[in-house]
Design an enzyme around this catalytic site. Sequence first.
Site, PDB file in Angstrom:
ATOM      1  N   HIS A  70       5.664 -10.697 -19.660  1.00 48.30           N
ATOM      2  CA  HIS A  70       4.864  -9.796 -20.476  1.00 48.30           C
ATOM      3  C   HIS A  70       3.382  -9.711 -19.973  1.00 48.30           C
ATOM      4  O   HIS A  70       2.938 -10.716 -19.699  1.00 48.30           O
ATOM      5  CB  HIS A  70       4.798 -10.047 -22.155  1.00 48.30           C
ATOM      6  CG  HIS A  70       3.902  -9.007 -22.674  1.00 48.30           C
ATOM      7  ND1 HIS A  70       4.527  -7.920 -23.083  1.00 48.30           N
ATOM      8  CD2 HIS A  70       2.769  -9.031 -23.244  1.00 48.30           C
ATOM      9  CE1 HIS A  70       3.791  -7.005 -23.898  1.00 48.30           C
ATOM     10  NE2 HIS A  70       2.750  -7.752 -23.972  1.00 48.30           N
ATOM     11  N   GLY A  76       9.566  -2.715  -9.871  1.00 46.49           N
ATOM     12  CA  GLY A  76      10.539  -4.100  -9.382  1.00 46.49           C
ATOM     13  C   GLY A  76       9.427  -5.084  -8.582  1.00 46.49           C
ATOM     14  O   GLY A  76      10.222  -5.652  -7.748  1.00 46.49           O
TER      15      GLY A  76
HETATM   16  C1  GAR Z   1       5.047  -5.600 -15.333  1.00 45.94           C
HETATM   17  O1  GAR Z   1       3.832  -5.486 -15.460  1.00 45.94           O
HETATM   18  C2  GAR Z   1       5.584  -6.283 -16.436  1.00 45.94           C
HETATM   19  O2  GAR Z   1       4.892  -7.619 -17.036  1.00 45.94           O
HETATM   20  C3  GAR Z   1       5.829  -5.031 -17.589  1.00 45.94           C
HETATM   21  O3  GAR Z   1       6.187  -4.079 -16.843  1.00 45.94           O
HETATM   22  C4  GAR Z   1       5.926  -4.182 -15.280  1.00 45.94           C
HETATM   23  C5  GAR Z   1       6.851  -3.885 -14.482  1.00 45.94           C
HETATM   24  O4  GAR Z   1       6.489  -3.805 -13.222  1.00 45.94           O
HETATM   25  N1  GAR Z   1       6.557  -5.427 -18.592  1.00 45.94           N
HETATM   26  C6  GAR Z   1       6.559  -5.147 -19.794  1.00 45.94           C
HETATM   27  O5  GAR Z   1       5.500  -4.558 -20.267  1.00 45.94           O
HETATM   28  C7  GAR Z   1       7.493  -5.720 -20.971  1.00 45.94           C
HETATM   29  N2  GAR Z   1       6.857  -5.703 -22.199  1.00 45.94           N
HETATM   30  P1  GAR Z   1       7.369  -4.010 -12.023  1.00 45.94           P
HETATM   31  O6  GAR Z   1       8.792  -3.262 -12.142  1.00 45.94           O
HETATM   32  O7  GAR Z   1       6.913  -3.728 -10.737  1.00 45.94           O
HETATM   33  O8  GAR Z   1       7.878  -5.525 -12.051  1.00 45.94           O
END
Ligand code: GAR
Length: 209
Positions: free
Chosen positions: A110, A12
């Site tokens: 993304h 998150g």
């Molecule tokens: C982030 O890097 C986001 O861009 C990626 O997951 C991570 C979540 O981190 N999303 C994807 O790969 C969607 N295809 P977070 O929970 O620390 O925000």
Amino acid sequence: MLNVVVLVSGGGTNLQAVIDAAEAGEIRNARISGVISNNRNAYALKRAEKHGIKNCCISPKDFASREDFNKSFLETVELFEPDLIVLAGFLVVIPPKMIEKYRNRIINIHPSLIPSFCGTGYYGLRVHEAALSRGVKVVGATVHFVDEGTDTGPIILQKAVEVERGDTPETLQRRVMEQAEWKILPQAIDLIANGKIKVENGRTVTELG
Ligand code: GAR
């Protein structure tokens, strides 16, 4: 006031960036009314809790079929009456009915410059592993509207980040988050909340300023 619901699956940090930007007045005319996770143990839920934001968990694992989950998931989202749904590291496929109902009102972050390193199988660290293994010199992040495809919806904002010598998937992921994701996700919400984004013929028109 734009009513925003954020969907999360993990740590998150993007949710945190949105909360911080909203509290700092960098996102105007929007409030986060809820956070929904598919993962009970997601640290993102604790972040929501700390900031007094309503939160809940709904997981496909607790349903007999994907159809049952999708129905309940849509009902859960609808309880918050969102104007905008933000996917911040949400790793569950959005049901077609939800996409239809919230057309151009669901956005996703993304961790690549779409159309590179996106689509089925490209999420989280895998994106950065693929970028390093291809040897690209510039990576980045994209905020886009969600349509029926995987990472195919209209692009709202993108930001480039340089690959550095000695990068690992982990160091690259962190730099992409810090330099791109945590900036463009709050910025996209602010633009939408202030009527600066229009979708025309499958592409966005952005009025900056
Ligand atoms: C982030 O890097 C986001 O861009 C990626 O997951 C991570 C979540 O981190 N999303 C994807 O790969 C969607 N295809 P977070 O929970 O620390 O925000």
